[in-house]
Write an enzyme that holds these catalytic residues in place. Structure first.
Site, PDB file in Angstrom:
ATOM      1  N   GLY A   1       0.836  -1.201   0.000  1.00  8.84           N
ATOM      2  CA  GLY A   1       0.000   0.000   0.000  1.00  8.84           C
ATOM      3  C   GLY A   1       0.864   1.241   0.000  1.00  8.84           C
ATOM      4  O   GLY A   1       2.071   1.180   0.200  1.00  8.84           O
TER       5      GLY A   1
ATOM      6  N   GLY B   1       0.304   5.665   0.809  1.00  6.54           N
ATOM      7  CA  GLY B   1      -0.723   6.619   1.228  1.00  6.54           C
ATOM      8  C   GLY B   1      -0.107   7.947   1.519  1.00  6.54           C
ATOM      9  O   GLY B   1       0.749   8.424   0.783  1.00  6.54           O
TER      10      GLY B   1
ATOM     11  N   PHE C   1       2.098   9.232   3.543  1.00  4.03           N
ATOM     12  CA  PHE C   1       3.502   9.573   3.725  1.00  4.03           C
ATOM     13  C   PHE C   1       4.511   8.529   3.334  1.00  4.03           C
ATOM     14  O   PHE C   1       5.609   8.501   3.863  1.00  4.03           O
ATOM     15  CB  PHE C   1       3.749   9.996   5.170  1.00  4.03           C
ATOM     16  CG  PHE C   1       3.457  11.433   5.322  1.00  4.03           C
ATOM     17  CD1 PHE C   1       4.369  12.371   4.890  1.00  4.03           C
ATOM     18  CD2 PHE C   1       2.245  11.846   5.806  1.00  4.03           C
ATOM     19  CE1 PHE C   1       4.075  13.708   4.962  1.00  4.03           C
ATOM     20  CE2 PHE C   1       1.948  13.187   5.883  1.00  4.03           C
ATOM     21  CZ  PHE C   1       2.867  14.123   5.466  1.00  4.03           C
ATOM     22  N   GLY C   2       4.166   7.658   2.432  1.00  2.00           N
ATOM     23  CA  GLY C   2       5.185   6.707   2.012  1.00  2.00           C
ATOM     24  C   GLY C   2       4.575   5.435   1.477  1.00  2.00           C
ATOM     25  O   GLY C   2       3.412   5.408   1.107  1.00  2.00           O
ATOM     26  N   SER C   3       5.386   4.384   1.445  1.00  2.53           N
ATOM     27  CA  SER C   3       4.949   3.126   0.859  1.00  2.53           C
ATOM     28  C   SER C   3       5.148   2.007   1.871  1.00  2.53           C
ATOM     29  O   SER C   3       6.049   2.068   2.704  1.00  2.53           O
ATOM     30  CB  SER C   3       5.770   2.826  -0.388  1.00  2.53           C
ATOM     31  OG  SER C   3       5.705   3.936  -1.247  1.00  2.53           O
TER      32      SER C   3
ATOM     33  N   ASP D   1      -7.646   9.455  13.119  1.00  3.33           N
ATOM     34  CA  ASP D   1      -7.718   9.185  11.681  1.00  3.33           C
ATOM     35  C   ASP D   1      -8.390   7.836  11.443  1.00  3.33           C
ATOM     36  O   ASP D   1      -7.900   7.007  10.683  1.00  3.33           O
ATOM     37  CB  ASP D   1      -6.303   9.222  11.082  1.00  3.33           C
ATOM     38  CG  ASP D   1      -6.320   9.482   9.583  1.00  3.33           C
ATOM     39  OD1 ASP D   1      -7.371   9.924   9.060  1.00  3.33           O
ATOM     40  OD2 ASP D   1      -5.297   9.222   8.924  1.00  3.33           O
TER      41      ASP D   1
HETATM   42  N1  LIG Z   1       0.872  -4.256   8.852  1.00  9.49           N
HETATM   43  C1  LIG Z   1       0.374  -4.266   7.624  1.00  9.49           C
HETATM   44  N2  LIG Z   1       0.073  -5.425   7.007  1.00  9.49           N
HETATM   45  C2  LIG Z   1      -0.465  -5.410   5.770  1.00  9.49           C
HETATM   46  N3  LIG Z   1      -0.731  -4.306   5.055  1.00  9.49           N
HETATM   47  C3  LIG Z   1      -0.444  -3.116   5.602  1.00  9.49           C
HETATM   48  C4  LIG Z   1       0.135  -3.024   6.905  1.00  9.49           C
HETATM   49  N4  LIG Z   1       0.311  -1.720   7.203  1.00  9.49           N
HETATM   50  C5  LIG Z   1      -0.139  -1.023   6.148  1.00  9.49           C
HETATM   51  N5  LIG Z   1      -0.604  -1.841   5.169  1.00  9.49           N
HETATM   52  C6  LIG Z   1      -1.190  -1.408   3.869  1.00  9.49           C
HETATM   53  O1  LIG Z   1      -0.661  -0.137   3.512  1.00  9.49           O
HETATM   54  C7  LIG Z   1      -1.702   0.876   3.501  1.00  9.49           C
HETATM   55  C8  LIG Z   1      -1.169   2.193   4.030  1.00  9.49           C
HETATM   56  O2  LIG Z   1      -0.670   2.011   5.368  1.00  9.49           O
HETATM   57  P1  LIG Z   1      -0.803   3.123   6.489  1.00  9.49           P
HETATM   58  O3  LIG Z   1      -0.076   2.649   7.709  1.00  9.49           O
HETATM   59  O4  LIG Z   1      -2.234   3.479   6.674  1.00  9.49           O
HETATM   60  O5  LIG Z   1       0.030   4.296   5.845  1.00  9.49           O
HETATM   61  P2  LIG Z   1      -0.280   5.807   5.446  1.00  9.49           P
HETATM   62  O6  LIG Z   1       0.388   6.604   6.519  1.00  9.49           O
HETATM   63  O7  LIG Z   1       0.400   5.942   4.129  1.00  9.49           O
HETATM   64  O8  LIG Z   1      -1.768   5.971   5.395  1.00  9.49           O
HETATM   65  C9  LIG Z   1      -2.839   0.272   4.350  1.00  9.49           C
HETATM   66  O9  LIG Z   1      -4.096   0.804   4.005  1.00  9.49           O
HETATM   67  C10 LIG Z   1      -2.710  -1.209   4.029  1.00  9.49           C
HETATM   68  O10 LIG Z   1      -3.329  -1.497   2.781  1.00  9.49           O
END
Ligand SMILES: Nc1ncnc2c1ncn2[C@@H]1O[C@H](COP(=O)(O)OP(=O)(O)O)[C@@H](O)[C@H]1O
Ligand SMILES: [Mg+2]
Length: 384
Positions: A79, A81, A83-85, A203
């Site tokens: 994923g 979003g 602030f990063g990947s 959030d």
């Molecule tokens: N622990 C994890 N296991 C599986 N997928 C994850 C995990 N953490 C994040 N993701 C995937 O990455 C996406 C963005 O992660 P997130 O922590 O919400 O970052 P951002 O700060 O970019 O919103 C999530 O919506 C999910 O799809």
């Protein structure tokens, strides 16, 4: 631009469609003071983490994380979003080579947005380093090297609720699983609100709720989490950040943040689970684009309530339970924050709506295929 604590009405655009865009110039003098106190070098960060953490965290080097993620391979991306990947990787125990490597999720904060990126990264290290609960994602470790800011979490095999609920590839989530998610996420928020030092998550949305292979819901992404009000204070005044479509109206208007702001966002997510519609959907007719605005008048009228049901459930849901869930969402979405229920009350109301669901990985994986001829695994759920 007016800041939240001085009573001016701030621009709605400070809250972004996909959260978290803000420049240092938007901050209040108080925020800037806090900023100066933020530790930036690895030793300071480690000291701060040790002095507040209860969960032991592994400190990774950036090179180690390259190995863990096969050099941040694009095919391993889970994923991306604000602030990063986020990449999938594996870590193994050097001391016990016989153990299978553990899957992890590695979130790399963008270097070119270091101001807000560092702040959010640090919030996650501190909050997730202190808090531990079955409905919060587990932080395994971090990396703070040069400009790199990385977090390593337990891997959540089914990805986010957003990817599962709105997927065109996976089978629709059955009613029982939706109620399990609503219950788990409510328990996570209740835990935060009732902690010794209460935390406001700020959030809450479907992309920040992750699912393990059995559809247990866990909150992740603590980048915007904030210490709740203490003593006789009713709220904390803060910059307005979050996600449009989920943020409580009074928070957008005044910058006053309370645990009840999370309850409002919870109501939006509950509506999404009940209706299968996204909180904001530009492709719909104007009056249906904002889910809450569209649904609220129908939530008030028992006769119209069933017009809200997600058609993808194909009638397979208990009507009474749907009505109770809808009423709960209605109360959470009250414009008066004080009239909203507490997260603990929500957990109690959802408990009787739980129905046993067979969510064992093998069985559900075999049934998730709709248009895709290949069996869809947990990882594919991320890419849908
Ligand atoms: N622990 C994890 N296991 C599986 N997928 C994850 C995990 N953490 C994040 N993701 C995937 O990455 C996406 C963005 O992660 P997130 O922590 O919400 O970052 P951002 O700060 O970019 O919103 C999530 O919506 C999910 O799809
Ligand atoms: Mg997120």
């Amino acid at each position: 631009m007016g800041n939240c604590s001085c009573g001016l009405k701030p621009s709605i655009y400070r809250i972004s469609a996909n959260a978290k865009s803000e420049s240092p110039n938007d901050s209040t003098p108080k925020d800037r003071n806090d900023e100066r106190k933020l530790p930036t070098n690895p030793e300071e960060v480690e000291y701060l983490r040790r002095s507040s953490a209860t969960n032991p965290l592994i400190v990774f080097t950036y090179d180690e994380l390259k190995t863990v993620t096969s050099n941040f391979r694009q095919d391993n991306m889970l994923g991306g979003g604000g602030f990063g990947s986020v990449y999938k990787g594996f870590i193994s125990d050097d001391k016990n080579q016989e153990l299978d490597p553990i899957p992890v999720a590695v979130k790399v904060h963008d270097g070119d947005n270091s101001y807000q990126g560092h702040r959010e990264w640090l919030a996650e290290v501190i909050f997730l380093g202190q808090l531990s609960h079955p409905n919060l994602v587990k932080l395994i470790g971090y990396c703070c090297e040069d400009e790199y800011r990385v977090l390593v979490y337990e891997y959540m095999a089914r990805g986010s609720v957003e990817n599962n609920l709105f997927s065109r590839v996976l089978l629709p989530l059955p009613w029982s699983v939706r109620m399990k998610i609503a219950y788990g996420a409510a328990k996570g928020l209740a835990f935060l609100h009732e902690a010794e030092k209460p935390v406001i998550y700020r959030d809450f949305k479907t992309s920040n709720i992750l699912l393990d292979k059995d559809y247990n819901a866990k909150l992740s992404d603590f980048g915007l989490a904030k210490d709740g009000p203490v003593g006789d204070k009713s709220h904390v005044s803060t910059r307005i950040m979050g996600t449009y479509g989920y943020a409580a109206p009074e928070y957008i208007m005044t910058g006053h943040l309370t645990p009840r702001s999370d309850v409002y966002s919870y109501g939006v997510v509950l509506l999404e689970l009940l209706t299968g519609r996204k909180s904001l959907e530009k492709s719909r007719p104007p009056r249906e684009q904002n889910l809450t605005d569209w649904a609220l008048p129908m939530l008030k009228e028992k006769k119209k309530l069933l017009n809200l049901v997600d058609p993808r459930l194909e009638g397979d849901y208990p009507v009474k339970a749907f009505q109770k869930g809808a009423m709960l969402a209605y109360h959470c979405l009250n414009r008066n924050p004080k009239a909203r229920p507490l997260m603990r009350d929500i957990v109690d109301s959802l408990e009787p709506l739980q129905v046993p669901c067979d969510t064992t990985a093998e069985k559900t994986d075999a049934t998730v295929i709709v248009k895709n001829p290949k069996p869809v695994s947990g990882e594919d759920a991320h890419k849908s």
